[in-house]
Design a protein around this motif. Structure first.
Motif, PDB file in Angstrom:
ATOM      1  N   GLY A 141      35.997  53.967  42.997  1.00 50.85           N
ATOM      2  CA  GLY A 141      36.232  52.798  43.817  1.00 50.85           C
ATOM      3  C   GLY A 141      35.011  51.900  43.975  1.00 50.85           C
ATOM      4  N   ALA A 142      33.846  52.505  44.188  1.00 53.20           N
ATOM      5  CA  ALA A 142      32.634  51.709  44.384  1.00 53.20           C
ATOM      6  C   ALA A 142      32.298  50.903  43.136  1.00 53.20           C
ATOM      7  CB  ALA A 142      31.470  52.618  44.773  1.00 53.20           C
ATOM      8  N   ASP A 143      32.409  51.548  41.967  1.00 54.55           N
ATOM      9  CA  ASP A 143      32.117  50.849  40.707  1.00 54.55           C
ATOM     10  C   ASP A 143      33.124  49.730  40.456  1.00 54.55           C
ATOM     11  OD1 ASP A 143      29.949  52.477  40.181  1.00 54.55           O
ATOM     12  OD2 ASP A 143      31.110  53.903  38.983  1.00 54.55           O
ATOM     13  N   CYS A 144      34.383  50.000  40.779  1.00 56.93           N
ATOM     14  CA  CYS A 144      35.410  48.968  40.585  1.00 56.93           C
ATOM     15  C   CYS A 144      35.208  47.795  41.549  1.00 56.93           C
ATOM     16  CB  CYS A 144      36.802  49.573  40.778  1.00 56.93           C
ATOM     17  SG  CYS A 144      37.296  50.724  39.461  1.00 56.93           S
ATOM     18  N   GLN A 145      34.792  48.101  42.780  1.00 59.05           N
ATOM     19  CA  GLN A 145      34.523  47.047  43.751  1.00 59.05           C
ATOM     20  C   GLN A 145      33.352  46.178  43.296  1.00 59.05           C
ATOM     21  OE1 GLN A 145      36.180  46.118  46.726  1.00 59.05           O
ATOM     22  NE2 GLN A 145      34.781  44.373  46.542  1.00 59.05           N
ATOM     23  N   ALA A 146      32.319  46.834  42.728  1.00 58.52           N
ATOM     24  CA  ALA A 146      31.163  46.081  42.219  1.00 58.52           C
ATOM     25  C   ALA A 146      31.592  45.167  41.078  1.00 58.52           C
ATOM     26  CB  ALA A 146      30.075  47.050  41.759  1.00 58.52           C
ATOM     27  N   TRP A 147      32.473  45.692  40.223  1.00 59.66           N
ATOM     28  CA  TRP A 147      32.984  44.846  39.128  1.00 59.66           C
ATOM     29  C   TRP A 147      33.770  43.667  39.686  1.00 59.66           C
ATOM     30  CZ3 TRP A 147      37.792  43.115  37.805  1.00 59.66           C
ATOM     31  CH2 TRP A 147      37.862  42.409  36.604  1.00 59.66           C
ATOM     32  N   LEU A 148      34.566  43.943  40.704  1.00 60.71           N
ATOM     33  CA  LEU A 148      35.406  42.904  41.283  1.00 60.71           C
ATOM     34  C   LEU A 148      34.550  41.779  41.869  1.00 60.71           C
ATOM     35  CD1 LEU A 148      38.437  42.522  41.484  1.00 60.71           C
ATOM     36  CD2 LEU A 148      38.376  43.590  43.752  1.00 60.71           C
ATOM     37  N   GLN A 149      33.410  42.137  42.448  1.00 60.38           N
ATOM     38  CA  GLN A 149      32.498  41.126  42.975  1.00 60.38           C
ATOM     39  C   GLN A 149      31.964  40.242  41.849  1.00 60.38           C
ATOM     40  OE1 GLN A 149      32.894  41.981  46.986  1.00 60.38           O
ATOM     41  NE2 GLN A 149      31.565  40.409  46.110  1.00 60.38           N
ATOM     42  N   ASP A 150      31.564  40.889  40.739  1.00 59.86           N
ATOM     43  CA  ASP A 150      31.036  40.126  39.598  1.00 59.86           C
ATOM     44  C   ASP A 150      32.128  39.254  38.981  1.00 59.86           C
ATOM     45  OD1 ASP A 150      28.597  41.341  39.989  1.00 59.86           O
ATOM     46  OD2 ASP A 150      28.888  42.863  38.427  1.00 59.86           O
ATOM     47  N   TYR A 151      33.329  39.791  38.916  1.00 60.47           N
ATOM     48  CA  TYR A 151      34.453  39.024  38.375  1.00 60.47           C
ATOM     49  C   TYR A 151      34.734  37.805  39.242  1.00 60.47           C
ATOM     50  CZ  TYR A 151      39.356  37.751  37.591  1.00 60.47           C
ATOM     51  OH  TYR A 151      40.517  37.052  37.375  1.00 60.47           O
ATOM     52  N   ALA A 152      34.736  37.998  40.538  1.00 58.76           N
ATOM     53  CA  ALA A 152      35.001  36.885  41.456  1.00 58.76           C
ATOM     54  C   ALA A 152      33.956  35.788  41.308  1.00 58.76           C
ATOM     55  CB  ALA A 152      35.040  37.400  42.891  1.00 58.76           C
ATOM     56  N   GLN A 153      32.701  36.191  41.141  1.00 54.01           N
ATOM     57  CA  GLN A 153      31.642  35.194  40.933  1.00 54.01           C
ATOM     58  C   GLN A 153      31.865  34.427  39.635  1.00 54.01           C
ATOM     59  OE1 GLN A 153      27.779  37.019  41.167  1.00 54.01           O
ATOM     60  NE2 GLN A 153      28.065  37.729  43.275  1.00 54.01           N
ATOM     61  N   ARG A 154      32.292  35.145  38.601  1.00 58.02           N
ATOM     62  CA  ARG A 154      32.558  34.486  37.315  1.00 58.02           C
ATOM     63  C   ARG A 154      33.687  33.476  37.461  1.00 58.02           C
ATOM     64  NH1 ARG A 154      33.779  31.693  33.911  1.00 58.02           N
ATOM     65  NH2 ARG A 154      34.077  32.066  31.665  1.00 58.02           N
ATOM     66  N   VAL A 155      34.754  33.842  38.148  1.00 59.82           N
ATOM     67  CA  VAL A 155      35.882  32.936  38.331  1.00 59.82           C
ATOM     68  C   VAL A 155      35.460  31.723  39.164  1.00 59.82           C
ATOM     69  CG1 VAL A 155      38.149  32.683  39.412  1.00 59.82           C
ATOM     70  CG2 VAL A 155      37.642  34.714  38.054  1.00 59.82           C
ATOM     71  N   GLN A 156      34.655  31.958  40.202  1.00 59.54           N
ATOM     72  CA  GLN A 156      34.235  30.862  41.061  1.00 59.54           C
ATOM     73  C   GLN A 156      33.293  29.886  40.366  1.00 59.54           C
ATOM     74  OE1 GLN A 156      33.481  31.958  45.403  1.00 59.54           O
ATOM     75  NE2 GLN A 156      33.589  34.003  44.479  1.00 59.54           N
ATOM     76  N   VAL A 195      44.196  38.940  43.892  1.00 53.15           N
ATOM     77  CA  VAL A 195      42.902  39.138  44.545  1.00 53.15           C
ATOM     78  C   VAL A 195      42.421  37.828  45.164  1.00 53.15           C
ATOM     79  CG1 VAL A 195      40.450  39.625  44.114  1.00 53.15           C
ATOM     80  CG2 VAL A 195      42.217  41.099  43.105  1.00 53.15           C
ATOM     81  N   GLU A 196      41.960  37.897  46.393  1.00 49.85           N
ATOM     82  CA  GLU A 196      41.375  36.735  47.055  1.00 49.85           C
ATOM     83  C   GLU A 196      39.961  36.558  46.509  1.00 49.85           C
ATOM     84  OE1 GLU A 196      40.400  33.640  48.496  1.00 49.85           O
ATOM     85  OE2 GLU A 196      42.394  34.218  49.250  1.00 49.85           O
ATOM     86  N   ILE A 197      39.767  35.547  45.695  1.00 49.03           N
ATOM     87  CA  ILE A 197      38.530  35.385  44.947  1.00 49.03           C
ATOM     88  C   ILE A 197      37.325  35.161  45.873  1.00 49.03           C
ATOM     89  CG2 ILE A 197      37.334  33.887  43.292  1.00 49.03           C
ATOM     90  CD1 ILE A 197      39.298  35.881  42.042  1.00 49.03           C
ATOM     91  N   THR A 198      37.522  34.535  46.981  1.00 51.08           N
ATOM     92  CA  THR A 198      36.390  34.280  47.878  1.00 51.08           C
ATOM     93  C   THR A 198      36.012  35.518  48.693  1.00 51.08           C
ATOM     94  OG1 THR A 198      37.895  33.464  49.599  1.00 51.08           O
ATOM     95  CG2 THR A 198      36.937  31.834  48.084  1.00 51.08           C
ATOM     96  N   HIS A 199      36.903  36.502  48.734  1.00 51.28           N
ATOM     97  CA  HIS A 199      36.623  37.730  49.480  1.00 51.28           C
ATOM     98  C   HIS A 199      37.356  38.894  48.808  1.00 51.28           C
ATOM     99  CE1 HIS A 199      35.210  40.059  52.844  1.00 51.28           C
ATOM    100  NE2 HIS A 199      36.450  40.411  53.192  1.00 51.28           N
ATOM    101  N   PRO A 200      36.936  39.273  47.590  1.00 51.23           N
ATOM    102  CA  PRO A 200      37.685  40.253  46.785  1.00 51.23           C
ATOM    103  C   PRO A 200      37.645  41.659  47.395  1.00 51.23           C
ATOM    104  CG  PRO A 200      35.574  39.767  45.746  1.00 51.23           C
ATOM    105  CD  PRO A 200      35.714  38.812  46.891  1.00 51.23           C
ATOM    106  N   GLN A 201      38.811  42.277  47.466  1.00 53.22           N
ATOM    107  CA  GLN A 201      38.930  43.626  48.009  1.00 53.22           C
ATOM    108  C   GLN A 201      39.648  44.521  46.997  1.00 53.22           C
ATOM    109  OE1 GLN A 201      37.686  44.714  51.086  1.00 53.22           O
ATOM    110  NE2 GLN A 201      36.686  42.695  51.023  1.00 53.22           N
ATOM    111  N   LEU A 202      39.047  45.689  46.740  1.00 52.47           N
ATOM    112  CA  LEU A 202      39.632  46.614  45.771  1.00 52.47           C
ATOM    113  C   LEU A 202      41.007  47.097  46.216  1.00 52.47           C
ATOM    114  CD1 LEU A 202      39.255  48.180  43.122  1.00 52.47           C
ATOM    115  CD2 LEU A 202      38.202  50.017  44.466  1.00 52.47           C
TER     116      LEU A 202
END
Length: 528
Positions: A430-445, A406-413
């Motif tokens: 998909g929408a819920d997973c995408q929302a999680w992916l956004q939160d995950y990316a912020q945590r990693v960053q 996953v590209e952390i700066t621009h996460p795509q499901l």
């Protein structure tokens, strides 16, 4: 065949069964019974582990010597060997089952090589005094699964017993695979298993349950001295086998709890489900032992069990394994408490299990998700995605492989789409997973580490290849016809589960649809 150095402390120092005839019976006042393997028609070497052979001081030439193949098939004996079966009991599916013992496993003795001790055991070598109503044999399908899984788990970094060889016997074995009245003749096989010790919780339980307390004390002292020598030296405890002290037993039990906790955390990390965590299947060394109806989680489901016998209660499902391990340790504590003035000191061991398991689990999750440290809020984040993976039917192993892409700066499901088993699951959640992916990316960053370090950490914690049940079943189907090519391919593949291997791409994919309900691919029984 070069001479091997057998030591055989177990039978030399511990009392054996005075009855030497081999018939099913209740055995008392001892820890082992002398027994010879039952000869088979035509043993043939189907596969062996080069690494285990080397560990034992055996060369490739040794392994293919006709006389040694006869030994591995239960038809021969070499100088120094002592063949016997051991006595133990156990709690099975939460209930005390009384005497169990090695009903189809026969020891070849204890081999010393390069300063290390190894017990060798033939599983499927014939009847013993502990066989109850069984025939002491094993079929090819279960033997191949045990052989492959023992080695696969080792290379995943999971504490485990090992497997030296897989030998077909040339004899047929009658089995009712799913206990539905459909008995069939299957090809027989024998696995040679290897471990520093095959001692189980049940070895101590049977002695306590029968009131054989002097023998229990003797066996505890023997086990600490033989199997925990390095630990004993590290602790500085002075062990006098004739005067066993409560603090020694308590400290030893705490070490067993810690090792068991670390093992279970590894199971959870790689998605392994043992399937039959009875106390007689729990190793005193914290090793994975007795590969029966095991499996790897495909579409994530904490309630999944590969064991048809457990389908109703799901006692041994993936998510309950930590709880059951602790329950089993409580049963061991009850057995040990019979020789102690009180059980208060043993409670520290159970607390150690809780502490070590939580430390190991959070550590493995930190590495699997590529986090820098474990923070309190990470638990909610991770639980959220596991819940979504369950609802959407997302493959556990492939999810983590793709998460690292996953590209952390621009996460795509879409990066994770291949891990979804159905288009419906992908669309619905998909929408819920995408929302999680956004939160995950912020945590990693929020971490101060570079991406290279994060990806290296994730690669070391998340295998690309695991022994999915359908893969083992394909190898079984071919081996039944005499073709061992898939077996050898998988053995090679699973030696390097964390490294991408050219030509092995099919094994990195999720379970194929045809295997969802196929016998041997989704659910298995204890029958083997």
């Amino acid at each position: 065949m070069r001479p091997l150095n057998f030591d055989n402390r177990f039978v030399r120092e511990l009392p054996g069964d005075p009855i030497t005839d081999n018939y099913t019976r209740q055995v008392s006042g001892c820890l082992w019974s002398a027994v010879q393997p039952t000869p088979v028609k035509h043993p043939q070497l189907l596969a062996y582990s080069h690494e285990v052979a080397d560990m034992l001081g055996l060369s490739a030439q040794d392994m293919q010597t006709p006389d040694w193949i006869q030994v591995l098939g239960g038809n021969g004996e070499i100088t120094g060997m002592r063949t016997y079966a051991t006595r133990y009991g156990g709690h099975q599916f939460g209930h005390w089952a009384g005497q169990l013992g090695d009903g189809r496993a026969i020891y070849l003795g204890e081999l010393l090589h390069a300063g290390k001790r190894f017990e060798l055991q033939l599983k499927g070598a014939g009847e013993t005094p502990y066989s109850r109503s069984a025939d002491g044999r094993a079929v090819l399908r279960s033997s191949l699964r045990e052989f492959l899984c023992s080695e696969a788990m080792h290379y995943l970094g999971v504490p485990t017993t090992r497997a030296l060889s897989l030998v077909t016997t040339g004899d047929g074995v009658i089995r009712d695979m799913f206990y539905d009245g459909n008995r069939q003749i299957e090809p027989g096989a024998i696995v040679c298993r290897v471990a520093p010790s095959f001692t189980r919780f049940g070895h101590f339980e049977i002695l306590a349950s029968r009131g054989e307390l002097d023998l229990l004390k003797q066996f505890i002292a023997f086990t600490i001295d033989r199997d925990y020598g390095e630990w004993l030296a590290e602790t500085g405890l002075a062990l006098d086998p004739r005067n066993l002290q409560a603090e020694q037993v308590e400290a030893w039990f705490e070490e067993i709890c810690s090792r068991t906790a670390a093992m279970i955390a590894h199971w959870m990390r790689v998605g392994f489900v043992h399937g039959v965590m009875n106390t007689d299947n729990m190793s005193i060394l914290g090793l994975t032992i007795d590969y029966g109806p095991y499996g790897w989680v495909d579409n994530f489901d904490a309630g999944w069990t590969p064991n048809t016998t457990d389908a109703q209660g799901r006692r041994y499902c993936y998510g309950r394994q930590p709880e059951i391990a602790r329950w089993n340790l409580e049963r061991l504590a009850e057995a040990l408490a019979t020789i102690l003035p009180d059980s208060q000191g043993l409670a520290q061991g159970l607390s150690a299990f809780d502490r070590v398991y939580m430390r190991e689990l959070t550590g493995s999750l930190t590495r699997k998700f590529g986090l820098d440290t474990w923070q309190d809020a990470d638990g909610e984040l991770i639980n959220r995605i596991f819940e979504l993976m369950t609802r959407a039917e997302v493959d556990m192993t492939l999810f983590f492989t793709l998460l690292a892409q996953v590209e952390i700066t621009h996460p795509q499901l879409q990066t994770l789409q291949a891990a979804f088993y159905t288009e419906q699951g992908y669309q619905q959640y998909g929408a819920d997973c995408q929302a999680w992916l956004q939160d995950y990316a912020q945590r990693v960053q929020s971490s101060q580490r570079g991406s290279a370090q994060r990806l290296q950490q994730m690669a070391a914690a998340n295998p690309l290849y695991v022994l999915r049940n359908y893969m083992a079943q394909e190898a079984i189907d071919l081996a039944t016809t005499g073709d061992n090519s898939r077996l050898l391919t998988l053995l090679q593949l699973l030696r390097n589960p964390y490294i991408e291997q050219s030509g092995m791409e099919q094994f990195a994919n999720k379970r194929p649809d045809w295997a969802r309900q196929k016998a041997g691919c989704s659910m298995l029984s204890c029958s083997s």
